[in-house]
Design a protein around this motif. Sequence first.
Motif, PDB file in Angstrom:
ATOM      1  N   THR A   8       0.828  -1.217   0.000  1.00  0.00           N
ATOM      2  CA  THR A   8       0.000   0.000   0.000  1.00  0.00           C
ATOM      3  C   THR A   8       0.856   1.259   0.000  1.00  0.00           C
ATOM      4  O   THR A   8       0.314   2.367  -0.029  1.00  0.00           O
ATOM      5  CB  THR A   8      -0.931   0.025   1.221  1.00  0.00           C
ATOM      6  OG1 THR A   8      -0.138   0.059   2.423  1.00  0.00           O
ATOM      7  CG2 THR A   8      -1.836  -1.196   1.243  1.00  0.00           C
ATOM      8  N   ASN A 241      -7.477  -8.221  -5.613  1.00  0.00           N
ATOM      9  CA  ASN A 241      -8.390  -7.515  -4.712  1.00  0.00           C
ATOM     10  C   ASN A 241      -8.445  -8.250  -3.381  1.00  0.00           C
ATOM     11  O   ASN A 241      -8.625  -9.476  -3.344  1.00  0.00           O
ATOM     12  CB  ASN A 241      -9.791  -7.442  -5.324  1.00  0.00           C
ATOM     13  CG  ASN A 241      -9.787  -6.723  -6.669  1.00  0.00           C
ATOM     14  OD1 ASN A 241      -8.935  -5.872  -6.912  1.00  0.00           O
ATOM     15  ND2 ASN A 241     -10.724  -7.062  -7.533  1.00  0.00           N
ATOM     16  N   LEU A 245      -6.149  -4.458   0.146  1.00  0.00           N
ATOM     17  CA  LEU A 245      -6.171  -3.664  -1.087  1.00  0.00           C
ATOM     18  C   LEU A 245      -7.479  -3.959  -1.818  1.00  0.00           C
ATOM     19  O   LEU A 245      -7.528  -4.813  -2.699  1.00  0.00           O
ATOM     20  CB  LEU A 245      -4.986  -4.023  -1.979  1.00  0.00           C
ATOM     21  CG  LEU A 245      -3.659  -3.286  -1.741  1.00  0.00           C
ATOM     22  CD1 LEU A 245      -2.557  -3.886  -2.600  1.00  0.00           C
ATOM     23  CD2 LEU A 245      -3.798  -1.803  -2.056  1.00  0.00           C
ATOM     24  N   ASN A 247      -9.150  -2.604  -4.138  1.00  0.00           N
ATOM     25  CA  ASN A 247      -9.160  -2.435  -5.594  1.00  0.00           C
ATOM     26  C   ASN A 247      -7.961  -3.107  -6.261  1.00  0.00           C
ATOM     27  O   ASN A 247      -7.745  -2.938  -7.451  1.00  0.00           O
ATOM     28  CB  ASN A 247      -9.180  -0.950  -5.954  1.00  0.00           C
ATOM     29  CG  ASN A 247     -10.449  -0.265  -5.482  1.00  0.00           C
ATOM     30  OD1 ASN A 247     -11.536  -0.820  -5.597  1.00  0.00           O
ATOM     31  ND2 ASN A 247     -10.304   0.927  -4.930  1.00  0.00           N
ATOM     32  N   GLY A 248      -7.198  -3.849  -5.471  1.00  0.00           N
ATOM     33  CA  GLY A 248      -6.003  -4.474  -6.034  1.00  0.00           C
ATOM     34  C   GLY A 248      -4.988  -3.417  -6.435  1.00  0.00           C
ATOM     35  O   GLY A 248      -5.123  -2.224  -6.130  1.00  0.00           O
ATOM     36  N   ARG A 249      -3.961  -3.855  -7.136  1.00  0.00           N
ATOM     37  CA  ARG A 249      -2.943  -2.901  -7.608  1.00  0.00           C
ATOM     38  C   ARG A 249      -2.176  -3.507  -8.776  1.00  0.00           C
ATOM     39  O   ARG A 249      -1.887  -4.698  -8.791  1.00  0.00           O
ATOM     40  CB  ARG A 249      -1.979  -2.543  -6.480  1.00  0.00           C
ATOM     41  CG  ARG A 249      -1.037  -1.380  -6.815  1.00  0.00           C
ATOM     42  CD  ARG A 249      -0.312  -0.898  -5.568  1.00  0.00           C
ATOM     43  NE  ARG A 249       0.447   0.322  -5.822  1.00  0.00           N
ATOM     44  CZ  ARG A 249       1.087   1.033  -4.891  1.00  0.00           C
ATOM     45  NH1 ARG A 249       1.041   0.643  -3.615  1.00  0.00           N
ATOM     46  NH2 ARG A 249       1.763   2.124  -5.207  1.00  0.00           N
ATOM     47  N   GLY A 262      -1.613   1.916 -10.509  1.00  0.00           N
ATOM     48  CA  GLY A 262      -3.045   2.122 -10.330  1.00  0.00           C
ATOM     49  C   GLY A 262      -3.721   0.869  -9.816  1.00  0.00           C
ATOM     50  O   GLY A 262      -3.069  -0.110  -9.419  1.00  0.00           O
ATOM     51  N   SER A 263      -5.047   0.893  -9.821  1.00  0.00           N
ATOM     52  CA  SER A 263      -5.824  -0.267  -9.378  1.00  0.00           C
ATOM     53  C   SER A 263      -5.709  -1.398 -10.402  1.00  0.00           C
ATOM     54  O   SER A 263      -5.405  -1.160 -11.579  1.00  0.00           O
ATOM     55  CB  SER A 263      -7.294   0.124  -9.207  1.00  0.00           C
ATOM     56  OG  SER A 263      -7.426   1.158  -8.257  1.00  0.00           O
ATOM     57  N   LEU A 264      -5.949  -2.609  -9.951  1.00  0.00           N
ATOM     58  CA  LEU A 264      -5.923  -3.759 -10.853  1.00  0.00           C
ATOM     59  C   LEU A 264      -7.110  -3.657 -11.817  1.00  0.00           C
ATOM     60  O   LEU A 264      -8.265  -3.653 -11.384  1.00  0.00           O
ATOM     61  CB  LEU A 264      -6.001  -5.059 -10.052  1.00  0.00           C
ATOM     62  CG  LEU A 264      -5.914  -6.355 -10.860  1.00  0.00           C
ATOM     63  CD1 LEU A 264      -4.521  -6.526 -11.447  1.00  0.00           C
ATOM     64  CD2 LEU A 264      -6.275  -7.555  -9.981  1.00  0.00           C
TER      65      LEU A 264
END
Length: 363
Positions: A8, A241, A245, A247-249, A262-264
């Motif tokens: 994060t 996700n 996290l 929204n994932g990454r 950014g988000s996955l």
Amino acid sequence: MQNKYWATKSSDEFLNELNAKVETYDKHLQTSGIINQLRDAFDSYYGDTKIRNVGDAVTLKINHFASLVRNLNSLVTSQKISWQAIASNTDVSSQQAAILSNGLLDFYLKENRLDRVFKNACLMASFLKESWLEINWNTQKGNIISVDENQVPIHEGDLQYNLFGLENVIRDVTKNNTDFEWLITRTYINKFELIAQYPEFESDIQSVEINHYKLNEVNIQKRFTKEDSDLIPFYTFYHRNSAALPNGRMTQFINNKILLDGSLPYPKIPLVRLAAEDEFNSPFGHSPILDVLPVQKSIDVIASTILTNNQAFGVQSIIVDKGSGVTVSQVSNGMNFIEINQGTKEPRPLQLTASSSESYRFL
């Protein structure tokens, strides 16, 4: 002890964490002996077409290992892939969507030659522990549909398929299973192609320094030299996700700069792992056919021993008694008279090339 989940973190802190994960994984491949085992399997599979002289010995490889691997792969992949999309409902729109899906699947199978991709994935997993297939969206593919404010072309985009080996999919080596929260892929890309995609980071991309020694230590083939090359390591980090996290990454980076973060953008990590079986209490797969490697090496040693013996002593020497008075005179067409003193033994060959019958039976 960290109070914040490393995945994060932002900016430079996160880049340091990513580089540390890559370095930890590479060290594990070396210290655990995994990379040496992969090299043994790779060298045995592709063999050596030359008979080599090593000192007084001659080395010969009889590649039974590759034959077994190819036969196994042929059995697994001999049946042609047949897609079939099944509608979850019985209404007309769902049935039409299923028909469209079947057409799209057949199109991608032929257009992207996916049958070859899948066969190569099976082949890699059969003797190199595991293979990974990455399926993502490449914004640089497809027809140009527009340009942005900087007059850079905007493409339609299309699916892209990348095949990775175990050594280029970085993971948490402390896990005792293959349920991964995150993964990092490593590939080697032309830096000028990368500059074209990320012109704002041109100076960072140009300044990437390649440690040829380190790269060779974690590659099955030691192919990196100090000669100039346009290829540089390019990494993509995926985090699924999760509660930590939501929204994932997804992060694309080189060793000195994060290029995209950014988000996955996918429902799950777009990597599919293929392995003959899992290695218990380990984050790695296992190829049972690797058990044949010691047998293959034993065959090579015995074959090399027989060949070395025959090369050294193949031209026979003749034993005669001292003072036997041997004289040779030619009659015609290669026929010779050999005269010896009465009461002495006839000339006889010195036999040094005989190998044990057990050696030939082992081959």
